[in-house]
Design an enzyme around this catalytic site. Structure first.
Site, PDB file in Angstrom:
ATOM      1  N   ASN A   6      77.385  52.058  28.150  1.00 28.91           N
ATOM      2  CA  ASN A   6      76.123  52.222  28.785  1.00 28.91           C
ATOM      3  C   ASN A   6      75.236  51.060  28.828  1.00 28.91           C
ATOM      4  O   ASN A   6      74.797  50.615  27.849  1.00 28.91           O
ATOM      5  CB  ASN A   6      75.623  53.423  27.820  1.00 28.91           C
ATOM      6  CG  ASN A   6      74.153  53.873  28.148  1.00 28.91           C
ATOM      7  OD1 ASN A   6      73.373  53.616  29.201  1.00 28.91           O
ATOM      8  ND2 ASN A   6      73.385  54.558  27.205  1.00 28.91           N
ATOM      9  N   TRP A   7      74.799  50.758  30.015  1.00 24.60           N
ATOM     10  CA  TRP A   7      74.098  49.312  30.155  1.00 24.60           C
ATOM     11  C   TRP A   7      72.618  49.581  30.033  1.00 24.60           C
ATOM     12  O   TRP A   7      71.759  48.726  29.974  1.00 24.60           O
ATOM     13  CB  TRP A   7      74.411  48.792  31.528  1.00 24.60           C
ATOM     14  CG  TRP A   7      75.714  48.126  31.632  1.00 24.60           C
ATOM     15  CD1 TRP A   7      76.828  48.257  30.610  1.00 24.60           C
ATOM     16  CD2 TRP A   7      76.191  47.085  32.483  1.00 24.60           C
ATOM     17  NE1 TRP A   7      78.122  47.431  31.309  1.00 24.60           N
ATOM     18  CE2 TRP A   7      77.351  47.098  32.567  1.00 24.60           C
ATOM     19  CE3 TRP A   7      75.420  46.737  33.928  1.00 24.60           C
ATOM     20  CZ2 TRP A   7      77.989  45.994  33.269  1.00 24.60           C
ATOM     21  CZ3 TRP A   7      76.148  45.830  34.756  1.00 24.60           C
ATOM     22  CH2 TRP A   7      77.686  45.721  34.317  1.00 24.60           C
ATOM     23  N   HIS A  92      71.415  62.097  26.801  1.00 22.14           N
ATOM     24  CA  HIS A  92      71.377  60.837  25.836  1.00 22.14           C
ATOM     25  C   HIS A  92      69.914  61.050  25.052  1.00 22.14           C
ATOM     26  O   HIS A  92      68.800  61.381  25.789  1.00 22.14           O
ATOM     27  CB  HIS A  92      71.355  59.389  26.777  1.00 22.14           C
ATOM     28  CG  HIS A  92      71.100  58.221  25.828  1.00 22.14           C
ATOM     29  ND1 HIS A  92      70.240  57.905  25.340  1.00 22.14           N
ATOM     30  CD2 HIS A  92      72.396  57.652  25.497  1.00 22.14           C
ATOM     31  CE1 HIS A  92      70.605  56.890  24.516  1.00 22.14           C
ATOM     32  NE2 HIS A  92      71.969  56.519  24.697  1.00 22.14           N
ATOM     33  N   GLU A  94      67.534  59.191  24.588  1.00 24.85           N
ATOM     34  CA  GLU A  94      66.487  58.263  25.276  1.00 24.85           C
ATOM     35  C   GLU A  94      65.821  59.251  26.351  1.00 24.85           C
ATOM     36  O   GLU A  94      64.614  59.255  26.516  1.00 24.85           O
ATOM     37  CB  GLU A  94      66.858  56.822  25.640  1.00 24.85           C
ATOM     38  CG  GLU A  94      66.963  55.955  24.693  1.00 24.85           C
ATOM     39  CD  GLU A  94      67.897  54.759  24.770  1.00 24.85           C
ATOM     40  OE1 GLU A  94      68.254  54.595  25.920  1.00 24.85           O
ATOM     41  OE2 GLU A  94      68.482  54.268  23.761  1.00 24.85           O
ATOM     42  N   GLU A 162      75.939  60.929  18.830  1.00 23.06           N
ATOM     43  CA  GLU A 162      75.186  59.830  18.802  1.00 23.06           C
ATOM     44  C   GLU A 162      74.010  60.009  17.863  1.00 23.06           C
ATOM     45  O   GLU A 162      72.799  60.558  18.270  1.00 23.06           O
ATOM     46  CB  GLU A 162      74.525  59.219  19.946  1.00 23.06           C
ATOM     47  CG  GLU A 162      75.508  58.799  20.804  1.00 23.06           C
ATOM     48  CD  GLU A 162      75.100  57.836  21.980  1.00 23.06           C
ATOM     49  OE1 GLU A 162      76.007  56.625  22.031  1.00 23.06           O
ATOM     50  OE2 GLU A 162      74.183  57.849  22.623  1.00 23.06           O
ATOM     51  N   GLY A 168      70.765  51.324  18.523  1.00 21.00           N
ATOM     52  CA  GLY A 168      70.126  50.148  18.744  1.00 21.00           C
ATOM     53  C   GLY A 168      69.692  49.726  17.367  1.00 21.00           C
ATOM     54  O   GLY A 168      68.750  48.896  17.347  1.00 21.00           O
ATOM     55  N   GLY A 222      76.301  50.749  23.554  1.00 18.18           N
ATOM     56  CA  GLY A 222      75.302  50.396  24.319  1.00 18.18           C
ATOM     57  C   GLY A 222      75.024  48.791  24.439  1.00 18.18           C
ATOM     58  O   GLY A 222      75.818  48.099  25.341  1.00 18.18           O
ATOM     59  N   GLY A 223      74.094  48.182  23.423  1.00 15.33           N
ATOM     60  CA  GLY A 223      74.151  46.918  23.448  1.00 15.33           C
ATOM     61  C   GLY A 223      75.266  46.105  23.426  1.00 15.33           C
ATOM     62  O   GLY A 223      75.358  45.007  24.240  1.00 15.33           O
TER      63      GLY A 223
HETATM   64  P1  PGA Z   1      73.794  51.111  20.810  1.00 15.10           P
HETATM   65  O1  PGA Z   1      73.516  52.268  21.875  1.00 15.10           O
HETATM   66  O2  PGA Z   1      75.422  50.763  20.928  1.00 15.10           O
HETATM   67  O3  PGA Z   1      73.166  49.648  21.578  1.00 15.10           O
HETATM   68  O4  PGA Z   1      73.346  51.449  19.516  1.00 15.10           O
HETATM   69  C1  PGA Z   1      74.137  53.423  21.997  1.00 15.10           C
HETATM   70  C2  PGA Z   1      73.666  54.298  23.085  1.00 15.10           C
HETATM   71  O5  PGA Z   1      72.582  54.527  23.019  1.00 15.10           O
HETATM   72  O6  PGA Z   1      74.632  54.940  23.702  1.00 15.10           O
END
Ligand code: PGA
Length: 241
Positions: A6-7, A92, A94, A162, A168, A222-223
């Protein structure tokens, strides 16, 4: 095994497309592992061209509930399918936190994804406070009750566990904690046969251990997915798992 990158909101044309080219060279076709990249919308069409005839599949990070209409600024699942996507992330944390998206909205988005022929990656996860209060399993079960639509099957839906506090942050639950939650998701009446991914601070260093946990069918990174070497290393950890 399913490995998803996931960018988020990262990647201008030049840099984003160069990253895909690097990934294409690094990620080799492995029969038992499916690798999906979810770049920003602006890169999808070009990305589909780059990934054509490779083992990498394309996904998007969100979609609208309707196929088309007067929804300024939104993108439908049908448009994503048309752009070359096979997967879409829904719910997600976010989106939930920063756009106040509810479980019900997430369910409607997933249904739209199914109607368009996309595989929905439905995200659930507890907050730090919920974990500390010992409510993790209840929170996850309630999210699944509300956000897995009736159209969901083991073929068109993937659940991503998650923990909000792990995203993050560089922190992850213990293997036992991950196993307990994945077991509960697999046992949930709405989740029969759906693959269950773990997401939150997955790196090349912890990927093999996480992928080796019973009930973990892949990861959502993500990262680490922004670095082609790191993401390719996570994908190759899935081979051994
Ligand atoms: P992260 O993010 O690997 O940077 O913790 C994961 C995500 O939000 O899907």
């Amino acid at each position: 095994m399913l490995i998803v990158g996931n960018w988020k909101m990262h990647g201008l044309q030049k840099e984003g497309l160069a990253r895909l080219e690097k990934l294409k060279a690094l990620v080799k076709n492995v029969a038992s592992v499916t690798v999906v990249v979810c770049p920003p919308y602006t890169l999808l069409t070009e990305a589909a061209g780059i990934l054509k005839n490779t083992s990498l599949l394309l996904g998007a990070q969100d979609c609208h509930t309707e196929a088309s209409g007067a929804f300024t600024g939104d993108i439908s699942a049908e448009m994503l399918k048309d752009a070359g996507c096979r997967y879409v992330i829904n719910g997600h944390s976010e989106r939930r936190r920063l756009h106040e998206e509810s479980d019900i909205l997430t369910s409607r988005k997933a249904m739209a994804a199914h109607l368009a022929g996309l595989i929905a990656i439905l995200c659930v996860g507890e907050s730090r406070e919920e974990r500390e209060a010992g409510n993790t399993l209840e929170v996850i079960a309630a999210q699944l009750d509300r956000c897995v639509p009736a159209s969901a099957t083991g073929k068109n839906t993937v659940i991503a566990y998650e923990p909000v506090w792990a995203i993050g942050s560089g922190r992850t639950p213990t293997p036992d904690e991950i196993e307990t939650v994945h077991h509960a998701i697999h046992e949930h009446p709405r989740c029969g046969k759906m693959p269950v991914l773990y997401g939150g601070s997955v790196t090349p260093d912890n990927a093999a251990e996480i992928l080796g946990i019973e009930g973990v069918d892949g990861v959502l990174a993500g990262g680490a997915s922004l670095n082609p070497q790191s993401f390719a290393a996570i994908a190759s950890a899935a081979r051994g798992a």
